[in-house]
Design a protein around this motif. Sequence first.
Motif, mmCIF file in Angstrom:
data_model
loop_
_atom_site.group_PDB
_atom_site.id
_atom_site.type_symbol
_atom_site.label_atom_id
_atom_site.label_comp_id
_atom_site.label_asym_id
_atom_site.label_seq_id
_atom_site.Cartn_x
_atom_site.Cartn_y
_atom_site.Cartn_z
ATOM 1 N N UNK A 1 86.514 116.892 66.486
ATOM 2 C CA UNK A 1 87.452 117.786 67.161
ATOM 3 C C UNK A 1 88.823 117.157 67.367
ATOM 4 N N UNK A 2 88.870 115.815 67.458
ATOM 5 C CA UNK A 2 90.132 115.115 67.698
ATOM 6 C C UNK A 2 90.667 114.404 66.449
ATOM 7 N N UNK A 3 90.105 114.736 65.297
ATOM 8 C CA UNK A 3 90.602 114.169 64.050
ATOM 9 C C UNK A 3 90.312 112.696 63.868
ATOM 10 N N UNK A 4 89.236 112.222 64.467
ATOM 11 C CA UNK A 4 88.857 110.805 64.379
ATOM 12 C C UNK A 4 87.646 110.669 63.466
ATOM 13 N N UNK A 5 87.720 109.769 62.504
ATOM 14 C CA UNK A 5 86.608 109.510 61.587
ATOM 15 C C UNK A 5 86.000 108.144 61.909
ATOM 16 N N UNK A 6 84.901 108.103 62.631
ATOM 17 C CA UNK A 6 84.361 106.824 63.078
ATOM 18 C C UNK A 6 83.519 106.114 62.031
ATOM 19 N N UNK A 7 83.273 104.842 62.274
ATOM 20 C CA UNK A 7 82.279 104.069 61.541
ATOM 21 C C UNK A 7 80.965 104.189 62.315
ATOM 22 N N UNK A 8 79.893 104.568 61.622
ATOM 23 C CA UNK A 8 78.590 104.749 62.255
ATOM 24 C C UNK A 8 77.667 103.614 61.810
ATOM 25 N N UNK B 1 75.049 112.779 68.470
ATOM 26 C CA UNK B 1 75.623 113.949 67.796
ATOM 27 C C UNK B 1 76.848 114.455 68.555
ATOM 28 N N UNK B 2 76.796 114.383 69.883
ATOM 29 C CA UNK B 2 77.957 114.807 70.676
ATOM 30 C C UNK B 2 79.158 113.913 70.378
ATOM 31 N N UNK B 3 78.924 112.629 70.192
ATOM 32 C CA UNK B 3 80.013 111.705 69.850
ATOM 33 C C UNK B 3 80.665 112.139 68.543
ATOM 34 N N UNK B 4 79.836 112.430 67.537
ATOM 35 C CA UNK B 4 80.367 112.814 66.227
ATOM 36 C C UNK B 4 81.171 114.110 66.327
ATOM 37 N N UNK B 5 80.663 115.079 67.079
ATOM 38 C CA UNK B 5 81.385 116.351 67.228
ATOM 39 C C UNK B 5 82.717 116.149 67.937
ATOM 40 N N UNK C 1 80.266 105.010 51.943
ATOM 41 C CA UNK C 1 81.369 105.945 52.159
ATOM 42 C C UNK C 1 81.029 107.347 51.672
ATOM 43 N N UNK C 2 81.538 108.324 52.415
ATOM 44 C CA UNK C 2 81.492 109.737 52.048
ATOM 45 C C UNK C 2 80.085 110.226 51.723
ATOM 46 N N UNK C 3 79.143 109.831 52.546
ATOM 47 C CA UNK C 3 77.790 110.368 52.467
ATOM 48 C C UNK C 3 77.807 111.734 53.164
ATOM 49 N N UNK C 4 77.444 112.798 52.469
ATOM 50 C CA UNK C 4 77.568 114.138 53.072
ATOM 51 C C UNK C 4 76.689 114.339 54.297
ATOM 52 N N UNK C 5 75.644 113.519 54.463
ATOM 53 C CA UNK C 5 74.740 113.699 55.600
ATOM 54 C C UNK C 5 75.173 112.885 56.820
ATOM 55 N N UNK C 6 76.023 111.902 56.604
ATOM 56 C CA UNK C 6 76.332 110.952 57.677
ATOM 57 C C UNK C 6 76.979 111.603 58.893
ATOM 58 N N UNK C 7 77.814 112.600 58.667
ATOM 59 C CA UNK C 7 78.517 113.230 59.772
ATOM 60 C C UNK C 7 77.928 114.606 60.125
ATOM 61 N N UNK C 8 76.873 114.993 59.432
ATOM 62 C CA UNK C 8 76.317 116.320 59.658
ATOM 63 C C UNK C 8 75.203 116.329 60.698
ATOM 64 N N UNK C 9 74.537 115.182 60.864
ATOM 65 C CA UNK C 9 73.450 115.096 61.836
ATOM 66 C C UNK C 9 73.324 113.637 62.257
ATOM 67 N N UNK C 10 72.785 113.375 63.455
ATOM 68 C CA UNK C 10 72.639 111.992 63.889
ATOM 69 C C UNK C 10 71.720 111.222 62.941
ATOM 70 N N UNK C 11 72.162 110.077 62.510
ATOM 71 C CA UNK C 11 71.357 109.267 61.606
ATOM 72 C C UNK C 11 70.361 108.445 62.412
ATOM 73 N N UNK C 12 69.101 108.484 62.022
ATOM 74 C CA UNK C 12 68.081 107.691 62.700
ATOM 75 C C UNK C 12 68.446 106.221 62.597
#
Length: 282
Positions: free
Chosen positions: A98-105, A90-94, A143-154
């Motif tokens: 903050x730096x405008x980077x959209x990663x692949x998870x 989750x820290x990675x995603x945050x 793509x564009x799953x609203x949950x993907x960037x909101x919480x760590x995915x198991x």
Amino acid sequence: MKHLYVTDMDGTLLGRDSRVSSRSAEIISRLSKSGVPVTVATARTPATVEMLLEDTYINIPAIVMTGAAMWDRVSQRYMDVMYPEADAAWRVMCCCREHGVNPFVYVLRDNTMLEVYHNGRMNSREWKFYEERCGLTRKRFIFDDPHAYEEPLAGTVLIFAVGEGRAIESVAAVLMADGRLSVSSYRDIFNPDVAYLEVFAAGVSKAAAIGKLARQIGADTVTVYGDNLNDLSMFAVADDAVAVDNAMPGVMEKADRRIGANYEDAVALDMAMCARAEGFRV
């Protein structure tokens, strides 16, 4: 004594066409069928490893995703997967946000399928990355799953990003101080304005995976083959560290010995020579 042979793929086992030659495939298959433990250690996922080793038989699991997992080619399942802690992921995603980077998870499902999540508009490098992989089996992009960037995915195994160099390196600088993560960042060799970020669980490396595999199969001696700086961790734990002739100078300096180039089937030929010296009839 059991002797384990491990080779990097790109620039080492793979030739100029980024393929395993028919000659190398035949030699390695023959070695494996004769009982010689041979495998690969790569940053690639099984989606491309299986495609590239289609004509090559190996008798032990492949080390994939820079050592974050092993891949059993018989059962077609991931093994010994290392997952980052949920709050560390989750820290990675945050930090990326903050730096405008959209990663692949990268998320592993049922030890067989990778789901790769990405939110937001893709830059040109991200689009190219996707296009080169979208048709592969064992990997599905979402793509564009609203949950993907909101919480760590198991099941998250890897968080990967490509983009503007300064932004990527800023993220990496913050995350490298977190002892719960293994972080690497590097510039594109063709376009230095572009950088890549890879984040795994702490302790992930090719070297750690090789040590684990050696213990599992009871190997006493390990020979590794490599060409690039990310292979140096393997060299550090090997009894016999071998650089191909096209390896980077820094890799050459750390090698115990040097063989021919990747496009000369040098790795497979060297494995066969060493196996014969140990008494294998190959």
